[in-house]
Scaffold this active site. Structure first.
Site, PDB file in Angstrom:
ATOM      1  N   GLY A   1       0.800  -1.216   0.000  1.00  0.00           N
ATOM      2  CA  GLY A   1       0.000   0.000   0.000  1.00  0.00           C
ATOM      3  C   GLY A   1       0.834   1.268   0.000  1.00  0.00           C
TER       4      GLY A   1
ATOM      5  N   LEU B   1      -4.107  -5.943  -4.232  1.00  0.00           N
ATOM      6  CA  LEU B   1      -3.138  -4.854  -4.191  1.00  0.00           C
ATOM      7  C   LEU B   1      -1.746  -5.343  -3.794  1.00  0.00           C
ATOM      8  CD1 LEU B   1      -2.569  -1.789  -4.326  1.00  0.00           C
ATOM      9  CD2 LEU B   1      -3.216  -1.667  -1.906  1.00  0.00           C
ATOM     10  N   ASP B   2      -0.775  -5.107  -4.689  1.00  0.00           N
ATOM     11  CA  ASP B   2       0.641  -5.413  -4.437  1.00  0.00           C
ATOM     12  C   ASP B   2       0.882  -6.882  -4.095  1.00  0.00           C
ATOM     13  OD1 ASP B   2       1.298  -2.735  -4.868  1.00  0.00           O
ATOM     14  OD2 ASP B   2       1.028  -2.208  -2.772  1.00  0.00           O
ATOM     15  N   GLU B   3       0.037  -7.771  -4.602  1.00  0.00           N
ATOM     16  CA  GLU B   3       0.194  -9.192  -4.299  1.00  0.00           C
ATOM     17  C   GLU B   3       0.314 -10.049  -5.553  1.00  0.00           C
ATOM     18  OE1 GLU B   3      -2.581 -10.744  -1.491  1.00  0.00           O
ATOM     19  OE2 GLU B   3      -2.309  -9.099  -0.061  1.00  0.00           O
TER      20      GLU B   3
END
Length: 277
Positions: free
Chosen positions: A195, A221-223
């Protein structure tokens, strides 16, 4: 002599490499380089070969399908340079690095456009004679803004979209519009500090290393599947701003490395992981 990249993913079975090589030999093709990997846990086989010669693509692919398991994925490409569109916001270190590499002929890609929600990068981009599209997000919902971003991207040739510090969270609609085509650089050594403001998060935890991660974008998100990562060491004397400045050097290196791997067709997406050959 023409060179091609042959990418194969399938269930592993006995004699796969022999059978593939035999067909290539029968078509009078030379194997210039070859990499293979088998995931023992899932019995999944991955292969990347650079081959050279003249051949009938339709016949070759048909014969390869005949000797491979039914679920096999086969990709054959001879396109050296891929077309990419870059999305950016206002930070220029990652974008500038890619523009310089492109200008120097060190990037196996054609940057067809840069799209941004800020006007501040226009002068930098236009110095390299690359189209710049400014699309403000002011007074627009995220979904409304993305409609204009998607339309702008589709004006240009693209096979890959690179987020060079594009500091906007993408909606599921955007991800679904460009499945498996969006490459991101995250200013953290994932999975830690996802994040916003990861350097502030890292500073408050007193970390001794900071890093960057380049990954495919998914709805989480960001994974998304990770392609490349690196770190640099810090200590107690660093403010979060010092960490951010040190991290920027890592970010541009990691993004450039990940992009190079993707452009050279070395990255296989497998579940939420990648195999790099």
């Amino acid at each position: 002599m023409n060179k091609y990249r042959l990418l194969i993913e399938t269930n592993d079975t006995k004699g796969l490499v022999y059978n593939i090589s035999k067909i290539l030999f029968e078509h009078n093709l030379n194997i210039d380089s070859n990499s293979e990997y088998v995931d023992d846990e899932t019995n999944q086989f991955f292969m990347r070969s650079v081959i050279s010669g003249e051949f009938n693509e339709t016949i070759l692919l048909r014969e390869l399908k005949e000797i491979l398991p039914d679920n096999a994925s086969i990709k054959l490409t001879n396109k050296v340079k891929k077309d990419i569109v870059i999305l950016a916001t206002k930070e220029m270190h990652c974008l500038g690095d890619l523009l310089i590499k492109h200008e120097a002929g060190e990037l196996d890609a054609n940057i067809t456009a840069v799209v941004s929600n800020r006007e501040s990068l226009r002068n930098l981009v236009e110095k390299f004679n690359i189209p710049f599209e400014f699309i403000s997000h002011e007074n627009l919902s995220r979904e409304e803004h993305e409609v204009f971003i998607i339309d702008a991207i589709k004006k240009y040739n693209y096979e890959l979209i690179v987020l060079a510090k594009y500091m906007r969270i993408l909606t599921p609609n955007f991800v679904q519009t460009f499945p498996g085509q969006v490459l991101n650089i995250h200013h953290s050594f994932l999975p830690a500090f996802i994040g916003a403001n990861p350097y502030k998060q890292a500073h408050s935890r007193g970390v001794k290393i900071i890093g960057a991660t380049s990954h495919w974008v998914t709805d989480d998100l960001d994974e998304g599947p990770i392609i490349a990562q690196d770190i640099t060491r810090v200590d107690h004397s660093y403010s979060w701003e010092d960490m951010r400045d040190a991290g920027r050097n890592v970010e541009k290196v990691v993004l450039s490395k990940a992009l190079d791997l993707v452009l050279k067709d070395k990255v296989f997406i497998y579940g939420n992981k990648t195999v790099i050959l």
